[in-house]
Structures are given as structure tokens and as C-alpha cells.
Write a protein that holds these residues in place. Structure first.
Motif, PDB file in Angstrom:
ATOM      1  N   PRO A 256       0.870  -1.265   0.078  1.00  0.00           N
ATOM      2  CA  PRO A 256       0.064   0.054  -0.138  1.00  0.00           C
ATOM      3  C   PRO A 256       0.672   1.209   0.059  1.00  0.00           C
ATOM      4  N   ALA A 257       1.955   1.210   0.735  1.00  0.00           N
ATOM      5  CA  ALA A 257       2.856   2.503   0.712  1.00  0.00           C
ATOM      6  C   ALA A 257       3.319   2.825  -0.733  1.00  0.00           C
ATOM      7  N   ALA A 258       3.671   1.672  -1.375  1.00  0.00           N
ATOM      8  CA  ALA A 258       4.400   1.842  -2.881  1.00  0.00           C
ATOM      9  C   ALA A 258       3.168   2.477  -3.700  1.00  0.00           C
ATOM     10  N   LEU A 259       1.827   1.906  -3.439  1.00  0.00           N
ATOM     11  CA  LEU A 259       0.806   2.458  -4.243  1.00  0.00           C
ATOM     12  C   LEU A 259       0.619   3.939  -3.912  1.00  0.00           C
ATOM     13  N   VAL A 307       7.099  -2.606  -5.951  1.00  0.00           N
ATOM     14  CA  VAL A 307       5.751  -2.282  -5.566  1.00  0.00           C
ATOM     15  C   VAL A 307       4.930  -3.275  -4.748  1.00  0.00           C
ATOM     16  N   GLY A 308       5.700  -4.379  -4.767  1.00  0.00           N
ATOM     17  CA  GLY A 308       4.985  -5.701  -4.114  1.00  0.00           C
ATOM     18  C   GLY A 308       6.030  -6.754  -3.882  1.00  0.00           C
ATOM     19  N   SER A 309       5.188  -8.094  -3.737  1.00  0.00           N
ATOM     20  CA  SER A 309       5.840  -9.252  -3.444  1.00  0.00           C
ATOM     21  C   SER A 309       4.974 -10.537  -4.024  1.00  0.00           C
ATOM     22  N   VAL A 310       5.706 -11.685  -4.519  1.00  0.00           N
ATOM     23  CA  VAL A 310       5.252 -12.596  -4.788  1.00  0.00           C
ATOM     24  C   VAL A 310       5.241 -13.891  -3.909  1.00  0.00           C
ATOM     25  N   GLU A 311       3.626 -14.177  -3.392  1.00  0.00           N
ATOM     26  CA  GLU A 311       3.529 -15.040  -2.234  1.00  0.00           C
ATOM     27  C   GLU A 311       2.847 -16.572  -2.697  1.00  0.00           C
TER      28      GLU A 311
END
Length: 334
Positions: A256-259, A307-311
């Protein structure tokens, strides 16, 4: 009165278009024969050819006259036709080598609009950095509305294509280019706020809707650094990330912070229109940014923002581990 295409023969119209498609530059070695014959001839030294195609239809993909008074130019449509196709080749880690364009035009279309379209095609190819690509041919036809279809070819230059299906748990999700800017521009075009009254910052968002700027050098860079998956963001960050998640059978979780940081340039438009800029970032398409997944060991990656991660888990997209409300554009549902 302006000259229209109905007042010219097909040959006479081509005589006005072809010099603009050739531009001021020579054909690169990969193009063996350009416009003028029944088909172009393009070299394929790699033995494989990337191919993609996109269409823009009047009143579906663009309006000649928008609600806020902006008039779409032929240059806009030509630029976008090139940009969205070039972006698809970029997303595979390749470089574009040729572009073929089919135009369907009402007889009332002004000739200068078509000339501007040709200028937009060549300008986008040059300014976006597709140095080895040229318009090599196409087709002209008459219809009830303007329709522009462009098909692009590309080369992998001996490398493997980067697919949507290679993302692995533990990878970092990265983005090159903008997100939400084109959607904010579209909202401004459809608003009642006169184009002439908008400041430079807001007009820049409209420009990114009409003339997107995909980061064409980012794809080959990411591919060379071992990107595990990539795709062009044309229908919205969430919807396109869903495609990557399903292809790779992983969960994509956006930070969310990256967005919020991506949404900062959209603050003025959001205030003017009473909209949440983060919503544009999540669901807005047509920026033609590049979404990729990479091993953490290659970070930082020039030109990209994490912007995020792969889970591991179900094939879905989340934002801060929560399901997002905004999912993006669907060509048939929206």
C-alpha cells in the motif's frame, strides 16, 4: 473547406501518407523491403518472431471531441497505435522490428488528420526509443467510423522470451513507467472542466492518456537481469497482475505504501474531480507500464520501483493482504 479523404483516390492519399511514414531516417538492416509492394519483407535472423496486434476504434477507444473540449488529433491516435504495440514487445523482453498499420476511414475524415496520424506513428517510434522499428506497410479502407489496427513484430535476439508464467514465491514485484496517470487523464477528458482552463500538470495527465510513454528499454534490461515474469499494464495494475498471478499460480501482494507514492502525481486531479488517486493506480489502464517479477538478488533494478511481493497461495491479487475493490478495465464487461 478542409480536404477530405473522399476527395482523393487511394493512391493520392497514400502519396500523402507514405513520405510521413518513412520519415527522415533510413530503414535499419532488419527491414529488407518497406511499403510499396503487396507485402513487406522483414529479416528474422533469430529464427523466431514476436507478433502482437492492437486496435483503436472511434467512440470506443477514443473520441474525436471530448466532453472537456479536447479534440483528439490524428497524431494522438498514431502515437498511441505505435506505443501500445511497442509495449507488448517490450513486455516479452524483445525489441520491435516492424509495424504494419490498417486504417478504416469515413469519407468525411480530413486528409490532414490522416497525415497527422502518420506523423504520430513515426514520432512515437523515434521518441520512445524503438530504434530498429519502422512502419513497413498496411492497408486503407472505407467505413462508418475511424478504426486503426497496428500489428508489430519483434526479435528476441537469441534470448528467451519472458512470459507471464514464471513468477516464483519470494520474488519482488517491480514496475517501470507510470500507473494511474492515463486513467486520471481520461477522467479529466470526460469531465466538465474545460481543457483550456487546466494547468500544465493536469494537461500532462491528459497527454499520457492520448500519447502514452511505455518504458521500452526496461523490458530487455529486466530480461537480461533474469526477470521471472513480465507483462504490459494496459487494463489496470490489478487486472493485469491477476493475469500474471493466474499464469504463475501465485499470489501477488501490492505494498500500500508503494501505491500511495505512485498516486502522488495524481493528487491535483483527484482533488479537482473528487476521486481517490490510489483507485486510478489500481484500476487505471493505458499507461503501458511494465510489471515484472524478479529475484531479490537483482534489486535495485534500474528504471524499476518495487511495488509488492510474490507469495505462495491461491492465484489472486491482494493489497496489503486484502482483496482490492478496484479491479480494472474489461473490454466487454465495462
Amino acid at each position: 473547406m478542409p480536404l477530405t479523404v473522399a476527395q482523393l483516390s487511394e493512391s493520392a492519399l497514400l502519396e500523402r501518407i507514405l513520405p510521413r511514414l518513412r520519415g527522415s531516417f533510413d530503414y535499419p538492416p532488419g527491414i529488407l523491403l518497406g511499403p510499396g509492394d503487396d507485402a513487406a519483407l522483414v529479416a528474422a535472423p533469430d529464427g523466431r518472431v514476436l507478433v502482437s496486434i492492437d486496435t483503436q476504434v472511434q467512440d470506443m477507444d477514443f473520441r474525436l471531441q471530448w466532453a472537456n473540449g479536447y479534440r483528439t488529433t490524428g497524431f494522438d491516435v498514431g502515437w498511441k497505435a505505435a506505443a501500445q504495440n511497442l509495449s507488448d514487445i517490450n513486455a516479452m523482453g524483445g525489441r520491435a522490428t516492424s509495424l504494419a498499420v490498417s486504417l478504416t476511414l469515413p469519407g468525411s475524415t480530413e486528409v490532414v488528420w490522416v497525415e497527422d496520424l502518420a506523423e504520430g506513428l513515426t514520432s512515437a517510434i523515434g521518441e520512445l526509443g524503438a530504434e530498429t522499428c519502422r512502419v513497413v506497410g498496411g492497408d486503407l479502407g472505407r467505413g462508418t467510423e475511424i478504426s486503426v489496427t497496428a500489428a508489430v513484430t519483434g526479435s528476441l535476439d537469441g534470448h528467451s522470451a519472458v512470459l507471464r508464467s514464471g513468477a516464483q514465491p519470494g520474488d519482488v514485484v517491480v514496475l517501470a513507467g507510470t500507473a494511474g496517470c492515463a486513467a486520471a487523464g481520461l477522467a479529466l477528458l470526460e469531465s466538465g472542466h474545460d481543457y483550456g482552463s487546466l494547468d500544465e500538470e493536469l494537461r500532462a495527465l491528459i497527454a499520457l492518456q492520448c500519447r502514452p510513454r511505455p518504458p521500452l528499454h526496461a523490458g530487455p534490461i529486466a530480461a537480461a537481469r533474469g526477470a521471472t515474469a513480465m507483462l504490459d499494464v494496459s487494463d489496470g495494475l490489478v487486472r493485469d497482475a491477476q493475469r500474471l498471478a493466474h499464469a504463475s499460480s501465485v499470489r501477488i501482494d501490492f505494498n500500500p505504501a508503494a501505491l500511495t507514492l505512485l498516486a502522488e502525481p495524481l493528487g491535483a486531479a483527484g482533488s479537482l474531480l473528487g476521486a481517490d488517486p490510489v483507485g486510478w493506480v489500481l484500476s487505471g489502464g493505458e499507461d503501458h507500464g511494465l510489471l515484472a517479477t524478479v529475484n531479490p538478488n537483482v534489486m535495485p533494478l534500474a528504471g524499476f520501483t518495487a511495488v509488492g511481493s510474490v507469495e505462495a497461495g491461491p492465484a489472486e491479487v491482494t493489497v496489503g493482504s486484502q482483496s482490492p475493490a478496484n479491479v480494472g478495465w474489461d473490454h466487454f464487461a465495462d
